[in-house]
Design a protein around this motif. Sequence first.
Motif, short mmCIF file in Angstrom:
data_model
loop_
_atom_site.label_atom_id
_atom_site.label_comp_id
_atom_site.label_asym_id
_atom_site.label_seq_id
_atom_site.Cartn_x
_atom_site.Cartn_y
_atom_site.Cartn_z
N ASP A 1 12.67 3.48 -5.05
CA ASP A 1 11.27 3.71 -5.42
C ASP A 1 10.31 2.79 -4.68
O ASP A 1 9.16 2.63 -5.10
N CYS A 2 10.75 2.16 -3.58
CA CYS A 2 9.82 1.31 -2.82
C CYS A 2 9.97 1.56 -1.32
O CYS A 2 10.96 2.10 -0.85
N PHE B 1 0.86 -1.19 0.00
CA PHE B 1 0.00 0.00 0.00
C PHE B 1 0.89 1.24 0.00
O PHE B 1 2.09 1.15 0.24
N ASP B 2 0.29 2.39 -0.26
CA ASP B 2 1.03 3.65 -0.26
C ASP B 2 1.22 4.09 1.19
O ASP B 2 0.27 4.50 1.86
N SER C 1 3.15 9.75 6.22
CA SER C 1 4.57 10.04 6.29
C SER C 1 5.32 9.08 5.38
O SER C 1 4.87 7.96 5.15
N LYS C 2 6.48 9.51 4.91
CA LYS C 2 7.30 8.63 4.07
C LYS C 2 8.18 7.71 4.91
O LYS C 2 8.63 6.68 4.45
#
Length: 152
Positions: free
Chosen positions: A55-56, A24-25, A32-33
Amino acid sequence: MKQEYKAIIKQHEKNNAAYIEPPFDVNEVFGSKRVKVKANFDGIEYRGSIVRMGDCYMIGLTKEIRKAIGKDYGDEILVTLEKDEEERIVELPEDFELSMNRSEKAITTFHSFSYTAKKEYVNWITSAKREDTRKERITKAVELLSEGKKLR
């Protein structure tokens, strides 16, 4: 909000390091990242962080956890994640704390470290099987801390 899913354990490059990717994002779900989480991997609890690498997003899976669940690279596990908003406190063994208290620099350095860096010191000391080894590790830890150094 809890997230539960199945994931495949992946190997990080050619290292003896493993991780799983949330499906999921992370930014959308947790806001938050990089997010501290309480995780459960096939019944084993863990506190860590989801981080963005390239990128993951990923969360590490320690060797100890893989051994405890009897799984390794390529195996599927059941994962539960939830945002960890509790303060992370490392309990200091009394003998380590007493030794550190003899050096103001060691205490200052230790308290300046992240939860993970503090935990590495404590785990290194408490994992000693013999009392002599534990004492040697405490002496070495205080020496490193007095020099402002992390364990690794």
